[in-house]
Design an enzyme around this catalytic site. Structure first.
Site, mmCIF file in Angstrom:
data_model
loop_
_atom_site.group_PDB
_atom_site.id
_atom_site.type_symbol
_atom_site.label_atom_id
_atom_site.label_comp_id
_atom_site.label_asym_id
_atom_site.label_seq_id
_atom_site.Cartn_x
_atom_site.Cartn_y
_atom_site.Cartn_z
ATOM 1 N N GLY A 31 -20.633 -55.622 61.256
ATOM 2 C CA GLY A 31 -21.503 -56.240 62.240
ATOM 3 C C GLY A 31 -22.256 -57.481 61.814
ATOM 4 O O GLY A 31 -23.017 -58.038 62.603
ATOM 5 N N GLY A 32 -22.054 -57.957 60.603
ATOM 6 C CA GLY A 32 -22.788 -59.137 60.151
ATOM 7 C C GLY A 32 -22.483 -60.376 60.972
ATOM 8 O O GLY A 32 -23.390 -61.056 61.464
ATOM 9 N N LYS A 33 -21.207 -60.704 61.115
ATOM 10 C CA LYS A 33 -20.833 -61.876 61.907
ATOM 11 C C LYS A 33 -21.171 -61.652 63.378
ATOM 12 O O LYS A 33 -21.553 -62.596 64.082
ATOM 13 C CB LYS A 33 -19.348 -62.182 61.735
ATOM 14 N N CYS A 80 -11.376 -62.323 54.284
ATOM 15 C CA CYS A 80 -12.103 -62.425 53.017
ATOM 16 C C CYS A 80 -11.089 -62.259 51.892
ATOM 17 O O CYS A 80 -11.189 -61.350 51.063
ATOM 18 C CB CYS A 80 -13.206 -61.375 52.934
ATOM 19 N N GLY A 136 -16.841 -54.707 62.884
ATOM 20 C CA GLY A 136 -17.559 -53.951 61.865
ATOM 21 C C GLY A 136 -17.551 -54.620 60.499
ATOM 22 O O GLY A 136 -16.597 -55.327 60.165
#
Length: 502
Positions: free
Chosen positions: A305-307, A423, A303
Site C-alpha cells: 500500500g505504499g505507492k 523492484c 499491496g
C-alpha cells in the site's frame, strides 16, 4: 531428570548437558560466566530463529521483538545492526565458519548455527571487542540452547577471531579464479544473483564494472526514507527530530533517529516510511500529461500500500479516484490501512486477481502496474531474501508479469498512461517484458520514463536507457528508467511508461 536425544544429554527443558570428554570454555572463570543472554543479542537471536525456522521476514519480526524486550534506543540500534548484518553476511560467514567447524554446517543444530552467525558478525564486522563478542555469544548460547552447545560455540568463535574479515576474505577467495564466484563470496551474494545484477547493469546502460559498488551498496544498512503525503502530511516534525531533507524525492526525509513509528505524523499515517525510488515512480505516473479525462486511476497490485497511499493523496488533490486492487483479503487489509489517512472519497480497495481486468469493461486513465517480482532491487532492505530466492523463480514470475501487463493494457483507455514497475533490475523482469508487450500490442506506445522521473525528481537521475525497436535500433522518444542503490541510494526500481494510441 534428563533425557538422551540424538546422542546428547538434555535436561527437562530440552537444553543440552555437556558430559563429554572434549569440553571448551569461554575466557571467563566458571563463577564469572554469564548465565543470562544480553537483551539486544537475544532479540537478534530470536529474529534469526524466526527467519530460519518459520520463513519469517526480519523487517516484520524485529519491531515486535524490540517492543517485547523494551530496548532503549541504543540497544535497539545494536540489535538492528546485529540482526541485519548477520543476515546480509550469512554467505560469507558460513564460508568462514565452515573452515572452523569439524563437520558440515548442515549437521549443526539450526539454533547453534544462528548463534555462530551472530558471533561471527560481531567479531568480523562490528565495533565489538573480541572478548565481549565471545563471552556474550557464549552466554546467549548457554541461556537459550544449552551448556553443551556453548562449548562448541566458544571453540569455533575463537578460531573465527584469529583473523580479520579482510584476512578471511582473502583466504576464501585466493584460489577462486571465476570473477563472479569471487564477488559472490566477498560480498555475500548467491552467484546467480551476482550474474543477474551484472546482466541488469549491462541491459540498463551501465558498465558491468559497477558490480562491486552495487554489491557493496546491497550490504550497506539503508537509511530510513519517509514521505509526507501531499496535502496531508508535513515533514517538519521529522526534521525537528534530526531528520535530513531528501535530495531526490520531494517532501521526503532521511531519518536515522530510531523507530519512526514514535513520530506522531508517522503514527497518524500522514508521513509514511517509503523508499525514495518508490516515491518517484508513483509521482512520475501521476505527473505524465494526459489529454482528456483524468478521474479514474488504478493500482493493479497495490499491496502493501505504499505507492497506493501516495497515489491516493495525489488523486485527492486532483479530484480523481484511485481503485487499489489486491489479490488476497489480508493484503487488501494492508492497503486499506495504508490509505486510512487519505480522504475516503479519493480511493476504494477491491480484492481479486488483477488479471480479471483484462476481461472487464472498466477503463482507467492512469494505471500503476507494480508487478510481483523477484525483489532483487531490495536486497539491502530484505537481507534474508537473497538466500531464499532461486533462478527457477524468474520464469514463473515473468509469466505472471506478462499476464498482468496484458490485463493492464486491456483496462487502459486510449490516451491513458500505464506505468510498468518492478523492484528488480533483472532483464527478464524488465526490458524483456517491455519488448514482449510492445510486440503483442501494436497500439501500445512507449514513452520517456527517464524524463517522467526527472520531471518529479529534485535532481536529474541519469536513469534512462533506450528502448530498442524490432530491428534493434532505439525507438525515438522511448526510454526506460532504472534506479540503483549504488548510484541513487534507492532500491533498484525499474519503470517503463506507455500510452495507448486510439
Amino acid at each position: 531428570m534428563s533425557q538422551e536425544h540424538g546422542g546428547r544429554r538434555r535436561n527437562e527443558k530440552g537444553r543440552e548437558r555437556n558430559r563429554s570428554g572434549n569440553r571448551s570454555f569461554s575466557s571467563a572463570a566458571p563463577a564469572a560466566r554469564k548465565r543470562k543472554a544480553d537483551p539486544a543479542r537475544l532479540v537478534a537471536f530470536e529474529v534469526l530463529r524466526a527467519v530460519s525456522a518459520d520463513d519469517a521476514y526480519a523487517n516484520l519480526v524485529l519491531p515486535t521483538r524490540l517492543r517485547r524486550h523494551q530496548l532503549d534506543a541504543r540497544d535497539a540500534g545494536f540489535a538492528t545492526e546485529l540482526t541485519y548484518g548477520a543476515l546480509r553476511g550469512q554467505g560469507l560467514y558460513d564460508a568462514v565458519l565452515s573452515r572452523c567447524v569439524d563437520r558440515p554446517l548442515k549437521r549443526l543444530d539450526a539454533p547453534v548455527l544462528d548463534a555462530l552467525r551472530l558471533g561471527a558478525h560481531q567479531l568480523l564486522a562490528m565495533r565489538v571487542p573480541n572478548h565481549a563478542a565471545l563471552d556474550e555469544t557464549v552466554a546467549l548460547t548457554r541461556a537459550e540452547i544449552g551448556a553443551g552447545a556453548s562449548g562448541l560455540v566458544n571453540a569455533v568463535l575463537r578460531k573465527v577471531s584469529a583473523r580479520s574479515l579482510e584476512e578471511w576474505t582473502r583466504e576464501l577467495t585466493e584460489s577462486v579464479t571465476d570473477e563472479t564466484a569471487r564477488a559472490a563470496i566477498a560480498h555475500s551474494h548467491p552467484e546467480w544473483i551476482v550474474r543477474a545484477l551484472r546482466q541488469g547493469l549491462a541491459a540498463h546502460g551501465r558498465g558491468v564494472d559497477e558490480i562491486e559498488a552495487l554489491l557493496a551498496a546491497d550490504n550497506a544498512p539503508p537509511v530510513v526514507n519517509l514521505v509526507a503525503l501531499p496535502g496531508l502530511g508535513d515533514v517538519e516534525e521529522v526534521l525537528a527530530r534530526g531528520g535530513a531533507a531528501g535530495t531526490l524525492a520531494p517532501d521526503s526525509v532521511l531519518y536515522d533517529g530510531g523507530d519512526p513509528s514514535r513520530i506522531e505524523a508517522v503514527a497518524a499515517g500522514t508521513v509514511r516510511v517509503q523508499d525514495a525510488g518508490s516515491q518517484l515512480v508513483a509521482r512520475a505516473l501521476a505527473a505524465v500529461p494526459l489529454v482528456g479525462e483524468d478521474s479514474r486511476w488504478l493500482d493493479l497490485c497495490a499491496g502493501p500500500g505504499g505507492k497506493a497511499a501516495l497515489l491516493g493523496a495525489l488523486a485527492a488533490q486532483r479530484g480523481a479516484r484511485l481503485e487499489a486492487n489486491e489479490v488476497a483479503p489480508h493484503r487488501s487489509a494492508l492497503v486499506e490501512n495504508a490509505l486510512a489517512a487519505v480522504p475516503g472519497q479519493a480511493w476504494d480497495v477491491v480484492t481479486g486477481d488483477g488479471r480479471r481486468y483484462g476481461r472487464e469493461d472498466a477503463k482507467f486513465d492512469r494505471i500503476m502496474l507494480d508487478a510481483p517480482c523477484s525483489g532483487l532491487g531490495a536486497l539491502r532492505r530484505r537481507p534474508e531474501s537473497r538466500w531464499r530466492k532461486a533462478p527457477g523463480d524468474i520464469p514463473e514470475l515473468t509469466e505472471l508479469q506478462t499476464d498482468l501487463f496484458d490485463a493492464a493494457v486491456a483496462a487502459l483507455r486510449p490516451g491513458g498512461v500505464l506505468a510498468y514497475v518492478t523492484c528488480s533490475p533483472h532483464p527478464a523482469e524488465t526490458t524483456a517484458v517491455v519488448l514482449d508487450a510492445l510486440s503483442r500490442h501494436p497500439k501500445l506506445k512507449a514513452l520517456d520514463a527517464e524524463a517522467a522521473l526527472d520531471a518529479v525528481a529534485l535532481e536529474p537521475t541519469g536513469s534512462g536507457a533506450s528502448v530498442p525497436g524490432r530491428r534493434g535500433e532505439p525507438v525515438p522518444g522511448a526510454r526506460t528508467a532504472q534506479l540503483w542503490p549504488h548510484v541513487h541510494a534507492t532500491d533498484a526500481m525499474f519503470m517503463a511508461i506507455f500510452t495507448l494510441e486510439p
